[in-house]
Design a protein around this motif. Structure first.
Motif, mmCIF file in Angstrom:
data_model
loop_
_atom_site.group_PDB
_atom_site.id
_atom_site.type_symbol
_atom_site.label_atom_id
_atom_site.label_comp_id
_atom_site.label_asym_id
_atom_site.label_seq_id
_atom_site.Cartn_x
_atom_site.Cartn_y
_atom_site.Cartn_z
ATOM 1 N N ALA A 52 0.860 -1.175 0.000
ATOM 2 C CA ALA A 52 0.000 0.000 0.000
ATOM 3 C C ALA A 52 0.898 1.226 0.000
ATOM 4 C CB ALA A 52 -0.905 0.006 1.212
ATOM 5 N N VAL A 53 0.616 2.150 -0.926
ATOM 6 C CA VAL A 53 1.414 3.367 -1.058
ATOM 7 C C VAL A 53 0.501 4.564 -0.833
ATOM 8 C CG1 VAL A 53 2.899 4.712 -2.582
ATOM 9 C CG2 VAL A 53 2.884 2.213 -2.760
ATOM 10 N N GLN A 54 0.939 5.481 0.049
ATOM 11 C CA GLN A 54 0.164 6.683 0.323
ATOM 12 C C GLN A 54 0.845 7.888 -0.312
ATOM 13 O OE1 GLN A 54 -0.588 7.652 4.471
ATOM 14 N NE2 GLN A 54 -2.591 8.466 3.866
ATOM 15 N N PHE A 55 0.016 8.803 -0.829
ATOM 16 C CA PHE A 55 0.500 9.974 -1.566
ATOM 17 C C PHE A 55 0.050 11.260 -0.892
ATOM 18 C CE2 PHE A 55 -0.276 6.460 -4.444
ATOM 19 C CZ PHE A 55 0.935 6.345 -5.098
ATOM 20 N N HIS A 56 0.677 12.379 -1.265
ATOM 21 C CA HIS A 56 0.284 13.699 -0.773
ATOM 22 C C HIS A 56 -0.738 14.351 -1.695
ATOM 23 C CE1 HIS A 56 3.053 13.953 2.553
ATOM 24 N NE2 HIS A 56 4.008 13.476 1.772
ATOM 25 N N LYS A 57 -0.904 13.817 -2.902
ATOM 26 C CA LYS A 57 -1.865 14.358 -3.869
ATOM 27 C C LYS A 57 -3.003 13.365 -4.046
ATOM 28 C CE LYS A 57 1.483 16.951 -6.562
ATOM 29 N NZ LYS A 57 1.968 17.272 -7.889
ATOM 30 N N ASN A 58 -4.141 13.859 -4.570
ATOM 31 C CA ASN A 58 -5.256 12.973 -4.874
ATOM 32 C C ASN A 58 -4.861 12.028 -5.997
ATOM 33 O OD1 ASN A 58 -6.970 14.140 -2.994
ATOM 34 N ND2 ASN A 58 -7.700 15.667 -4.443
ATOM 35 N N VAL A 59 -5.204 10.755 -5.847
ATOM 36 C CA VAL A 59 -4.968 9.759 -6.892
ATOM 37 C C VAL A 59 -6.313 9.151 -7.279
ATOM 38 C CG1 VAL A 59 -2.589 9.226 -6.306
ATOM 39 C CG2 VAL A 59 -4.409 8.020 -5.145
ATOM 40 N N TYR A 60 -6.381 8.619 -8.518
ATOM 41 C CA TYR A 60 -7.643 8.144 -9.074
ATOM 42 C C TYR A 60 -7.485 6.742 -9.647
ATOM 43 C CZ TYR A 60 -8.723 13.087 -8.772
ATOM 44 O OH TYR A 60 -8.912 14.359 -8.314
ATOM 45 N N LEU A 61 -8.586 5.990 -9.607
ATOM 46 C CA LEU A 61 -8.625 4.704 -10.271
ATOM 47 C C LEU A 61 -8.777 4.938 -11.767
ATOM 48 C CD1 LEU A 61 -11.070 2.869 -7.836
ATOM 49 C CD2 LEU A 61 -8.566 2.751 -7.884
ATOM 50 N N THR A 62 -8.571 3.916 -12.563
ATOM 51 C CA THR A 62 -8.638 4.091 -14.019
ATOM 52 C C THR A 62 -10.040 4.460 -14.491
ATOM 53 O OG1 THR A 62 -8.939 1.711 -14.245
ATOM 54 C CG2 THR A 62 -6.706 2.576 -14.537
ATOM 55 N N PRO A 68 -9.915 6.853 -1.711
ATOM 56 C CA PRO A 68 -9.993 7.379 -0.349
ATOM 57 C C PRO A 68 -8.645 7.314 0.356
ATOM 58 C CG PRO A 68 -11.526 5.535 -0.673
ATOM 59 C CD PRO A 68 -10.718 5.677 -1.914
ATOM 60 N N ASP A 69 -8.369 8.272 1.177
ATOM 61 C CA ASP A 69 -7.139 8.345 1.978
ATOM 62 C C ASP A 69 -5.872 8.392 1.130
ATOM 63 O OD1 ASP A 69 -8.672 8.257 4.285
ATOM 64 O OD2 ASP A 69 -8.582 6.064 4.375
ATOM 65 N N ARG A 70 -6.007 8.547 -0.172
ATOM 66 C CA ARG A 70 -4.856 8.645 -1.086
ATOM 67 C C ARG A 70 -3.933 7.434 -0.975
ATOM 68 N NH1 ARG A 70 -3.547 14.923 0.296
ATOM 69 N NH2 ARG A 70 -5.341 15.806 -0.737
#
Length: 92
Positions: A52-62, A68-70
Motif C-alpha cells: 500500500a502506497v500513500q501519496f500527498h496528492k489525490n490519486v484516481y482509479l482508471t 480514499p485516503d490517497r
C-alpha cells in the motif's frame, strides 16, 4: 507468523519495506488537471504480494473514482511501481 514459500525468491529491486519512498504510475492531480505519470509516495503497508502506497496528492482509479485516503495498493511484481529514479540536476 508463518511465511508463504516462493517458488523463486523476489528480486532484490522489488522488495519494499514500510517507510520506503517509491514511485507509482497512476492517475493524479497535477496543476489544474489530471495526468497519468509517475508520482512519489511512501509504502505504508506491505504483504507478500501487495504493498500500500500513500501519496500527498489525490490519486484516481482508471475509471475516474478518487481513491480514499490517497492510498493505492500495488502488486509487488507490477511494472507500475519502482524505486525512485534519481533526477539529474542541470548545471546552472
Amino acid at each position: 507468523m508463518a511465511t508463504i514459500p516462493f517458488s523463486a525468491p523476489p528480486a532484490d529491486d522489488m522488495i519494499f519495506e514500510i517507510g520506503d519512498h517509491v514511485e507509482v504510475l497512476c492517475d493524479h492531480d497535477f496543476e489544474d488537471g489530471r495526468v497519468r505519470d509517475w508520482l512519489d509516495g511512501v509504502v505504508v503497508k506491505r504483504g507478500h504480494k501487495k504493498v500500500a502506497v500513500q501519496f500527498h496528492k489525490n490519486v484516481y482509479l482508471t475509471d475516474g473514482w478518487m481513491v480514499p485516503d490517497r492510498v493505492l495498493w500495488c502488486a509487488v511484481t507490477s511494472q507500475n511501481i519502482r524505486k525512485p529514479v534519481e533526477k539529474r540536476r542541470t548545471k546552472s
